[in-house]
Each structure stands twice: as structure tokens, then as C-alpha cells.
Design an enzyme around this catalytic site. Structure first.
Site, PDB file in Angstrom:
ATOM      1  N   LYS A   1       0.828  -1.197   0.000  1.00 11.80           N
ATOM      2  CA  LYS A   1       0.000   0.000   0.000  1.00 11.80           C
ATOM      3  C   LYS A   1       0.871   1.260   0.000  1.00 11.80           C
ATOM      4  O   LYS A   1       2.083   1.190   0.287  1.00 11.80           O
ATOM      5  CB  LYS A   1      -0.884  -0.015   1.255  1.00 11.80           C
ATOM      6  CG  LYS A   1      -1.871  -1.187   1.328  1.00 11.80           C
ATOM      7  CD  LYS A   1      -2.741  -1.073   2.583  1.00 11.80           C
ATOM      8  CE  LYS A   1      -3.746  -2.199   2.673  1.00 11.80           C
ATOM      9  NZ  LYS A   1      -4.693  -1.988   3.811  1.00 11.80           N
TER      10      LYS A   1
ATOM     11  N   TYR B   1     -12.632  -3.246  -2.357  1.00 11.27           N
ATOM     12  CA  TYR B   1     -13.068  -3.041  -0.968  1.00 11.27           C
ATOM     13  C   TYR B   1     -14.588  -2.969  -0.863  1.00 11.27           C
ATOM     14  O   TYR B   1     -15.125  -2.262  -0.015  1.00 11.27           O
ATOM     15  CB  TYR B   1     -12.417  -1.779  -0.399  1.00 11.27           C
ATOM     16  CG  TYR B   1     -10.956  -1.970   0.007  1.00 11.27           C
ATOM     17  CD1 TYR B   1     -10.509  -3.170   0.590  1.00 11.27           C
ATOM     18  CD2 TYR B   1     -10.027  -0.955  -0.165  1.00 11.27           C
ATOM     19  CE1 TYR B   1      -9.173  -3.335   0.970  1.00 11.27           C
ATOM     20  CE2 TYR B   1      -8.691  -1.124   0.216  1.00 11.27           C
ATOM     21  CZ  TYR B   1      -8.273  -2.314   0.785  1.00 11.27           C
ATOM     22  OH  TYR B   1      -6.960  -2.476   1.169  1.00 11.27           O
TER      23      TYR B   1
ATOM     24  N   ASN C   1      -1.741   0.230   7.153  1.00 12.36           N
ATOM     25  CA  ASN C   1      -1.197  -1.036   7.660  1.00 12.36           C
ATOM     26  C   ASN C   1      -0.349  -1.803   6.636  1.00 12.36           C
ATOM     27  O   ASN C   1      -0.304  -3.032   6.657  1.00 12.36           O
ATOM     28  CB  ASN C   1      -2.320  -1.887   8.263  1.00 12.36           C
ATOM     29  CG  ASN C   1      -3.402  -2.203   7.246  1.00 12.36           C
ATOM     30  OD1 ASN C   1      -3.274  -1.836   6.076  1.00 12.36           O
ATOM     31  ND2 ASN C   1      -4.429  -2.893   7.671  1.00 12.36           N
TER      32      ASN C   1
ATOM     33  N   HIS D   1      -1.925  -5.259   1.743  1.00 12.30           N
ATOM     34  CA  HIS D   1      -3.152  -6.062   1.600  1.00 12.30           C
ATOM     35  C   HIS D   1      -2.723  -7.475   1.255  1.00 12.30           C
ATOM     36  O   HIS D   1      -1.764  -7.668   0.511  1.00 12.30           O
ATOM     37  CB  HIS D   1      -4.012  -5.516   0.451  1.00 12.30           C
ATOM     38  CG  HIS D   1      -5.060  -6.498   0.015  1.00 12.30           C
ATOM     39  ND1 HIS D   1      -6.266  -6.634   0.665  1.00 12.30           N
ATOM     40  CD2 HIS D   1      -5.057  -7.452  -0.963  1.00 12.30           C
ATOM     41  CE1 HIS D   1      -6.968  -7.608   0.097  1.00 12.30           C
ATOM     42  NE2 HIS D   1      -6.252  -8.110  -0.895  1.00 12.30           N
TER      43      HIS D   1
ATOM     44  N   GLU E   1      -8.868 -12.019  -6.863  1.00 12.36           N
ATOM     45  CA  GLU E   1      -8.021 -10.826  -6.730  1.00 12.36           C
ATOM     46  C   GLU E   1      -6.810 -10.886  -7.647  1.00 12.36           C
ATOM     47  O   GLU E   1      -6.401  -9.861  -8.205  1.00 12.36           O
ATOM     48  CB  GLU E   1      -7.591 -10.653  -5.273  1.00 12.36           C
ATOM     49  CG  GLU E   1      -8.771 -10.249  -4.392  1.00 12.36           C
ATOM     50  CD  GLU E   1      -8.414  -9.919  -2.946  1.00 12.36           C
ATOM     51  OE1 GLU E   1      -9.245  -9.328  -2.244  1.00 12.36           O
ATOM     52  OE2 GLU E   1      -7.288 -10.269  -2.502  1.00 12.36           O
TER      53      GLU E   1
HETATM   54  P1  IDP Z   1      -7.661  -6.779   6.111  1.00  7.77           P
HETATM   55  O1  IDP Z   1      -6.825  -5.845   5.257  1.00  7.77           O
HETATM   56  O2  IDP Z   1      -6.943  -7.156   7.379  1.00  7.77           O
HETATM   57  O3  IDP Z   1      -8.165  -7.982   5.346  1.00  7.77           O
HETATM   58  P2  IDP Z   1     -10.333  -5.612   5.895  1.00  7.77           P
HETATM   59  O4  IDP Z   1     -11.383  -5.681   6.968  1.00  7.77           O
HETATM   60  O5  IDP Z   1     -10.549  -6.411   4.665  1.00  7.77           O
HETATM   61  O6  IDP Z   1      -8.940  -5.948   6.609  1.00  7.77           O
HETATM   62  O7  IDP Z   1     -10.176  -4.077   5.531  1.00  7.77           O
HETATM   63  C1  IDP Z   1      -9.436  -3.682   4.395  1.00  7.77           C
HETATM   64  C2  IDP Z   1      -8.594  -2.458   4.757  1.00  7.77           C
HETATM   65  O8  IDP Z   1      -9.448  -1.356   5.070  1.00  7.77           O
HETATM   66  C3  IDP Z   1      -7.713  -2.650   5.993  1.00  7.77           C
HETATM   67  O9  IDP Z   1      -6.484  -3.284   5.687  1.00  7.77           O
HETATM   68  C4  IDP Z   1      -7.512  -1.212   6.431  1.00  7.77           C
HETATM   69  O10 IDP Z   1      -6.524  -0.561   5.655  1.00  7.77           O
HETATM   70  C5  IDP Z   1      -8.875  -0.596   6.115  1.00  7.77           C
HETATM   71  N1  IDP Z   1      -9.782  -0.649   7.266  1.00  7.77           N
HETATM   72  C6  IDP Z   1     -10.519  -1.696   7.715  1.00  7.77           C
HETATM   73  N2  IDP Z   1     -11.232  -1.390   8.812  1.00  7.77           N
HETATM   74  C7  IDP Z   1     -10.949  -0.089   9.072  1.00  7.77           C
HETATM   75  C8  IDP Z   1     -11.367   0.844  10.114  1.00  7.77           C
HETATM   76  O11 IDP Z   1     -12.157   0.523  11.005  1.00  7.77           O
HETATM   77  N3  IDP Z   1     -10.830   2.088  10.031  1.00  7.77           N
HETATM   78  C9  IDP Z   1      -9.964   2.484   9.057  1.00  7.77           C
HETATM   79  N4  IDP Z   1      -9.550   1.653   8.089  1.00  7.77           N
HETATM   80  C10 IDP Z   1     -10.027   0.393   8.090  1.00  7.77           C
HETATM   81 MG    MG Z   2      -9.565  -8.035   3.781  1.00  7.90          MG
END
Ligand code: IDP
Ligand code: MG
Length: 153
Positions: free
Chosen positions: A9, A49, A112, A115, A126
Site C-alpha cells: 500500500k 473493498y 497497515n 493487503h 483478486e
Molecule cells: P484486512 O486488510 O486485514 O483484510 P479488511 O477488513 O478487509 O482488513 O479491511 C481492508 C482495509 O481497510 C484494511 O487493511 C484497512 O486498511 C482498512 N480498514 C478496515 N477497517 C478499518 C477501520 O475501522 N478504520 C480504518 N480503516 C479500516
Molecule cells: Mg480483507
């Protein structure tokens, strides 16, 4: 052998962590079979997303994914989807254990670093979303007999 999709990212690209993250996958014994730098369009992000589309922070996530280009990777290995999710760690970098990519390089839920596909079914969709078949390379992994036992692959 299984394939998975990883996206480095903008939080990785802008912080100069591309090499460090790539090295982890190489050191682990996973094969990089596709890699490119790409700018993610609104339409790609809205599909990628889609499970977060109704969340109040959706626009913020989309904006954050468009701060810079990203690096899309396709990795290959035995059980690679699960292996890469374990290396990635939980979504929140503050609770992700040390030793995981998110645990070592992030302190944020949103910013973070990477992905990673979360299941074999998602990975297939994907990988196809980000790579054309001729952008994926089938080449021998010369160290294969040192990476797996011969009944594992
Ligand atoms: P993952 O990346 O661990 O699979 P997902 O729930 O699929 O998590 O969410 C995709 C991305 O969206 C996360 O990696 C993060 O960057 C962002 N994200 C998810 N939940 C939140 C939140 O509550 N606040 C801000 N960003 C979020
Ligand atoms: Mg995810």
C-alpha cells in the site's frame, strides 16, 4: 501450487519499505510470479473493498490507497494464502504481533502496509483483478527441493 495477491500500500511505498517487505516474502521461500507498480482507480477500489463500501470511513480508505502508486504482487507457494495472511498479521497494526509485517511496521488500522488475500477463493478473483495471465510468469524455483519436502509440492 496456490497463488495469492499482495498489495504494498502507499503506507509501504511512501515510507520506503518496498524492499524490506519483498525481502520477507523471498526469505520465506515464496516465489514472486507477478509484480508491478500501479495506480488504483476509484472503480478498482470500489470492487476491491466492496465489503467496506457502506462504512463511514470508506472514502478515507480509498483516498489513502490513492496517495501514491502501489505495488501489486502475485506470490506462489504451498498454502501461500494462509502463509501470507499469517505473515501479514491482523488488520490493526497496534495489536498485530511483533514478527508480522503489520506488527513490525505499523501502528494503524488503516495505514497497515499491505493487503493480502484472505482465502483461496478471494485470492483467485483478486489475482485476476490485478494481473493479466501474460503478466504472471511460470519459471522454475531452483531451490524448490530445499524449500519443501518432495511430497509437499
Ligand atoms: P484486512 O486488510 O486485514 O483484510 P479488511 O477488513 O478487509 O482488513 O479491511 C481492508 C482495509 O481497510 C484494511 O487493511 C484497512 O486498511 C482498512 N480498514 C478496515 N477497517 C478499518 C477501520 O475501522 N478504520 C480504518 N480503516 C479500516
Ligand atoms: Mg480483507
Amino acid at each position: 501450487m496456490e497463488r495469492t495477491l499482495v498489495i504494498l500500500k502507499p503506507s509501504a511505498v511512501r515510507r520506503g519499505l518496498i524492499g524490506k517487505v519483498l525481502t520477507r516474502f523471498e526469505d520465506k521461500g515464496l516465489q514472486i510470479i507477478g509484480m508491478k507498480m500501479v495506480f488504483l482507480s476509484d472503480s478498482v477500489l470500489e470492487v476491491h473493498y466492496v465489503h467496506l463500501k457502506e462504512k463511514p470511513f470508506f472514502k478515507r480508505i480509498k483516498d489513502s490507497m490513492q496517495v501514491s502508486p502501489v505495488v501489486a504482487l502475485c506470490l506462489k507457494g504451498v498454502g501461500v494464502v494462509e502463509v501470507v495472511r499469517a505473515m501479514t498479521g491482523p488488520t490493526n497494526g497496534r495489536v498485530a504481533p511483533a514478527g508480522t509485517i503489520r506488527g513490525d511496521y505499523s501502528v494503524s488500522v488503516q495505514e497497515n502496509i499491505i493487503h493480502a488475500s484472505d482465502s483461496a477463493e478471494t485470492a483467485k478473483v483478486e489475482v485476476e483483478r490485478f494481473f493479466k495471465e501474460d503478466e504472471l510468469f511460470d519459471y522454475p524455483q531452483l531451490m524448490l527441493p530445499n524449500i519443501y519436502a518432495n511430497d509437499e509440492y
